[in-house]
Design a protein around this motif. Structure first.
Motif, PDB file in Angstrom:
ATOM      1  N   ASP A  93      -6.985 -20.378  12.152  1.00 29.44           N
ATOM      2  CA  ASP A  93      -6.446 -19.173  11.140  1.00 29.44           C
ATOM      3  C   ASP A  93      -7.258 -18.354  10.493  1.00 29.44           C
ATOM      4  N   ILE A  94      -6.672 -17.197   9.962  1.00 34.11           N
ATOM      5  CA  ILE A  94      -7.645 -16.320   9.484  1.00 34.11           C
ATOM      6  C   ILE A  94      -6.770 -15.808   8.337  1.00 34.11           C
ATOM      7  N   ASP A  95      -7.566 -16.320   6.950  1.00 37.40           N
ATOM      8  CA  ASP A  95      -6.758 -15.741   5.648  1.00 37.40           C
ATOM      9  C   ASP A  95      -7.265 -14.409   5.368  1.00 37.40           C
ATOM     10  N   ARG A  96      -8.362 -14.470   4.962  1.00 36.31           N
ATOM     11  CA  ARG A  96      -9.272 -13.013   4.564  1.00 36.31           C
ATOM     12  C   ARG A  96     -10.271 -12.707   5.351  1.00 36.31           C
ATOM     13  N   ASN A  97     -11.035 -13.573   5.876  1.00 37.64           N
ATOM     14  CA  ASN A  97     -12.226 -13.421   6.766  1.00 37.64           C
ATOM     15  C   ASN A  97     -12.035 -14.238   7.874  1.00 37.64           C
ATOM     16  N   GLY A  98     -12.477 -14.125   9.043  1.00 34.02           N
ATOM     17  CA  GLY A  98     -12.581 -15.038   9.976  1.00 34.02           C
ATOM     18  C   GLY A  98     -13.409 -14.606  11.203  1.00 34.02           C
ATOM     19  N   ARG A  99     -13.137 -15.233  12.542  1.00 36.30           N
ATOM     20  CA  ARG A  99     -13.727 -14.532  13.538  1.00 36.30           C
ATOM     21  C   ARG A  99     -13.029 -14.747  14.784  1.00 36.30           C
ATOM     22  N   ILE A 100     -13.033 -13.735  15.535  1.00 36.64           N
ATOM     23  CA  ILE A 100     -12.303 -14.010  16.876  1.00 36.64           C
ATOM     24  C   ILE A 100     -13.199 -13.670  18.031  1.00 36.64           C
ATOM     25  N   SER A 108     -16.975 -11.045  13.748  1.00 34.50           N
ATOM     26  CA  SER A 108     -16.355 -11.358  12.433  1.00 34.50           C
ATOM     27  C   SER A 108     -15.239 -10.263  12.334  1.00 34.50           C
ATOM     28  N   VAL A 109     -14.299 -10.864  11.509  1.00 39.09           N
ATOM     29  CA  VAL A 109     -13.269 -10.075  11.077  1.00 39.09           C
ATOM     30  C   VAL A 109     -12.740 -10.264   9.908  1.00 39.09           C
ATOM     31  N   ILE A 110     -12.188  -8.975   9.430  1.00 42.31           N
ATOM     32  CA  ILE A 110     -11.467  -8.840   8.031  1.00 42.31           C
ATOM     33  C   ILE A 110     -10.061  -8.758   8.127  1.00 42.31           C
ATOM     34  N   ASN A 111      -9.385  -9.543   7.713  1.00 42.84           N
ATOM     35  CA  ASN A 111      -7.495  -9.432   7.797  1.00 42.84           C
ATOM     36  C   ASN A 111      -7.228  -8.483   6.969  1.00 42.84           C
ATOM     37  N   GLU A 112      -6.564  -7.424   7.453  1.00 44.32           N
ATOM     38  CA  GLU A 112      -6.009  -6.470   6.622  1.00 44.32           C
ATOM     39  C   GLU A 112      -4.326  -6.801   6.235  1.00 44.32           C
ATOM     40  N   ASN A 120      -0.964 -16.722  16.761  1.00 41.44           N
ATOM     41  CA  ASN A 120      -0.229 -15.411  16.371  1.00 41.44           C
ATOM     42  C   ASN A 120      -1.021 -14.540  16.884  1.00 41.44           C
ATOM     43  N   LYS A 121      -0.259 -13.227  17.477  1.00 38.44           N
ATOM     44  CA  LYS A 121      -0.850 -11.984  18.017  1.00 38.44           C
ATOM     45  C   LYS A 121      -1.623 -11.400  16.966  1.00 38.44           C
ATOM     46  N   ILE A 122      -2.726 -10.685  17.012  1.00 35.95           N
ATOM     47  CA  ILE A 122      -3.655  -9.801  16.323  1.00 35.95           C
ATOM     48  C   ILE A 122      -3.741  -8.571  16.882  1.00 35.95           C
ATOM     49  N   LYS A 123      -4.055  -7.438  16.086  1.00 37.10           N
ATOM     50  CA  LYS A 123      -4.433  -6.294  16.672  1.00 37.10           C
ATOM     51  C   LYS A 123      -5.801  -5.910  16.053  1.00 37.10           C
ATOM     52  N   ILE A 124      -6.577  -5.435  16.846  1.00 41.32           N
ATOM     53  CA  ILE A 124      -7.793  -4.812  16.237  1.00 41.32           C
ATOM     54  C   ILE A 124      -7.525  -3.352  15.696  1.00 41.32           C
ATOM     55  N   ILE A 125      -7.676  -3.217  14.389  1.00 43.91           N
ATOM     56  CA  ILE A 125      -7.255  -1.489  13.732  1.00 43.91           C
ATOM     57  C   ILE A 125      -8.245  -0.880  13.680  1.00 43.91           C
TER      58      ILE A 125
END
Length: 137
Positions: A93-100, A108-112, A120-125
């Motif tokens: 799960d990625i709320d605001r911050n997470g990792r992939i 490290s990622v930031i969820n926009e 769920n599918k995610i896309k690096i933007i």
């Protein structure tokens, strides 16, 4: 004085190699003309005038041409930039911050967007600093 002109040629070529501007080499050509004039016995004043005139004219003519050509060279992307647009499946799960995990490495990622659930599918933007910006699909 031939050593002065040779030194100017060397410095102008090194400066252009270091900066990749193709700006200084034209004065190196002017220095070459001045060195040739010295070999033919022309005075130092004539050499300086030839150096300045030839260097300036060649710069005015050729620098804009090379500047346009250099703009058309495609940018080499960094490894991180090559991942922009990649679609993945979230492992956690990625709320605001997470990792992939991308190609075997954790980032490290930031969820926009909305919170992302595992699976769920995610896309690096985009990239922000050292983190990927991602959005759920």
């Amino acid at each position: 004085m031939i050593y002065l002109w040779v030194a100017i040629i060397i410095v102008s070529v090194i400066a252009d190699i270091a900066t990749s501007l193709m700006l200084f080499v034209w004065y190196g050509v002017g220095a070459l003309v001045a060195a040739i004039l010295e070999l033919y016995g022309f005075g130092f004043g004539s050499q300086v005038v030839a150096f300045a005139v030839v260097g300036s004219i060649l710069t005015i003519i050729f620098y804009p041409i090379f500047k346009r050509k250099l703009k058309n060279i495609p940018k080499t992307l960094t490894r991180e930039e090559q991942y922009i647009g990649t679609e993945l499946v979230a492992k956690e799960d990625i709320d605001r911050n997470g990792r992939i995990m991308v190609d075997g490495a954790y980032w490290s990622v930031i969820n926009e967007g909305e919170p992302i659930k595992a699976g769920n599918k995610i896309k690096i933007i985009a990239i922000k600093g050292t983190k990927f910006l991602v959005k759920g699909e």
